[in-house]
Design a protein around this motif. Structure first.
Motif, mmCIF file in Angstrom:
data_model
loop_
_atom_site.group_PDB
_atom_site.id
_atom_site.type_symbol
_atom_site.label_atom_id
_atom_site.label_comp_id
_atom_site.label_asym_id
_atom_site.label_seq_id
_atom_site.Cartn_x
_atom_site.Cartn_y
_atom_site.Cartn_z
ATOM 1 N N ASP A 12 1.330 -58.255 137.172
ATOM 2 C CA ASP A 12 2.778 -58.410 137.037
ATOM 3 C C ASP A 12 3.110 -59.529 136.051
ATOM 4 O O ASP A 12 3.986 -59.375 135.183
ATOM 5 N N ILE A 13 2.430 -60.656 136.185
ATOM 6 C CA ILE A 13 2.706 -61.818 135.342
ATOM 7 C C ILE A 13 2.404 -61.508 133.879
ATOM 8 O O ILE A 13 3.220 -61.781 132.981
ATOM 9 N N HIS A 14 1.244 -60.929 133.618
ATOM 10 C CA HIS A 14 0.826 -60.725 132.239
ATOM 11 C C HIS A 14 1.594 -59.591 131.555
ATOM 12 O O HIS A 14 1.874 -59.674 130.356
ATOM 13 N N VAL A 15 1.934 -58.547 132.293
ATOM 14 C CA VAL A 15 2.736 -57.475 131.704
ATOM 15 C C VAL A 15 4.140 -57.977 131.394
ATOM 16 O O VAL A 15 4.706 -57.666 130.330
ATOM 17 N N LEU A 16 4.716 -58.771 132.289
ATOM 18 C CA LEU A 16 6.023 -59.366 132.014
ATOM 19 C C LEU A 16 5.940 -60.265 130.779
ATOM 20 O O LEU A 16 6.826 -60.235 129.911
ATOM 21 N N ALA A 17 4.872 -61.048 130.692
ATOM 22 C CA ALA A 17 4.694 -61.942 129.550
ATOM 23 C C ALA A 17 4.636 -61.159 128.243
ATOM 24 O O ALA A 17 5.306 -61.499 127.254
ATOM 25 N N ALA A 18 3.839 -60.104 128.224
ATOM 26 C CA ALA A 18 3.700 -59.303 127.003
ATOM 27 C C ALA A 18 5.011 -58.610 126.650
ATOM 28 O O ALA A 18 5.369 -58.497 125.465
#
Length: 309
Positions: free
Chosen positions: A195-201
């Protein structure tokens, strides 16, 4: 080493179209090599993507590298957990057994993101039922070229169709068993890490759209504020109630920013605007599970008298 926020504001924003996942992966690696932290690599690579689906790819790959830091930098990796009965630990029927000092997996995974293109698989398997009646899981890594691995592509989804999904049949496949518990150390935290990394990207990609489309400085500033919030999450403690609660607040901020951006999409080129309308459901795909984790996190920190019924 570059300052990520300066990179987002000054790096050339025009980008050539990407034909497929292979081309997106090459561009991802170029951007990721400029930043050490996986979350920063996800943001920078998302900025370089020409569509939301390829930004998702970057977030997904960097999430796996946060979960398992020694994964090869140059290999596409797929998480293989979900089976016919779903992704709950009790639904996992793939087995892990030892034979003459070699660990072997047998089973079928029904939904592996980029499974057909992955060079390495992270396979969650069961070693049997414990005394408490619960399924005991371990995490393993598998070379996708091993004899006994058969990957079958699945029809494209209605959103982000460029990101393929596959079923994976594993028959007597030798694996590397990772240390720790397959659920608490891998499967459970990965959901939050992803969740964190997809939101970041996604936010990195939106900054590029904002710059190419001439969105107001205030909009770019809001996007960078959301990026700063994502980067500030304690990714090293993904099972922490505090991280889940802060992540819930970050997604609320993200929703507010998206609402503010709605009228600005008219200034975006038609192809990008149409893809955004098609692919936006990708961002809601895990929202129900995320909401459940957020509610559980609040229950764990509130006094019993203050907990919602």
């Amino acid at each position: 080493m570059d300052s990520l926020l300066d990179f987002l504001l000054t790096e050339p924003a025009a980008t050539a179209p990407l034909d497929d996942i292979a081309a997106a992966w090459i561009r991802h690696q170029v951007a990721a090599n400029r930043f050490e932290r996986p979350v920063d690599a996800a943001i920078a690579a998302g900025f370089g993507a020409d569509r939301l689906g390829f930004a998702f790819l970057s977030g997904y790959q960097e999430a796996l590298r946060t979960l398992i830091p020694d994964l090869p930098d140059d290999e596409l990796v797929a998480m293989c957990a979900t089976e016919e009965g779903g992704g709950h630990p009790s639904a996992i029927r793939t087995t892990l057994t030892e034979c003459d000092g070699v660990w072997l997996v047998n089973g079928t995974k029904s939904f592996a993101t980029i499974g057909l293109l992955a060079q390495r698989l992270v396979v969650i398997a069961s070693v049997g039922t414990g005394s408490d009646g619960r399924n005991r899981l371990r995490a393993t890594t598998v070379d996708a070229k091993e004899t006994g691995v058969r990957v079958t592509d699945q029809p494209a989804l209605s959103f982000a169709p460029e990101i393929s999904h596959a079923s994976v049949l594993l028959t007597e496949v030798p694996v590397r068993v990772l240390p720790g518990d397959g659920y608490s150390d891998y499967l459970k935290p990965f959901r939050t890490i992803e969740d964190i990394h997809v939101l970041a990207a996604t936010l990195g990609w939106l900054v590029r759209v904002a710059r190419v489309s001439g969105w107001p400085q205030t909009s770019r500033q809001r996007l960078l504020t959301a990026i700063a919030a994502v980067r500030g999450l304690d990714i090293d403690a993904p099972s922490s109630p505090g991280v889940h609660i802060a992540l819930g607040g970050t997604f609320e901020l993200f929703g507010e920013v998206l609402a503010e951006l709605v009228p600005l999409w008219e200034s975006v080129d038609p192809e990008t605007r149409q893809r955004w309308a098609r692919d936006r459901p990708l961002l809601a795909a895990a929202s129900r599970s995320r909401d459940q984790r957020l509610a559980a996190a609040w229950r764990s920190v509130l006094p019993e008298a203050d907990r919602p019924e």
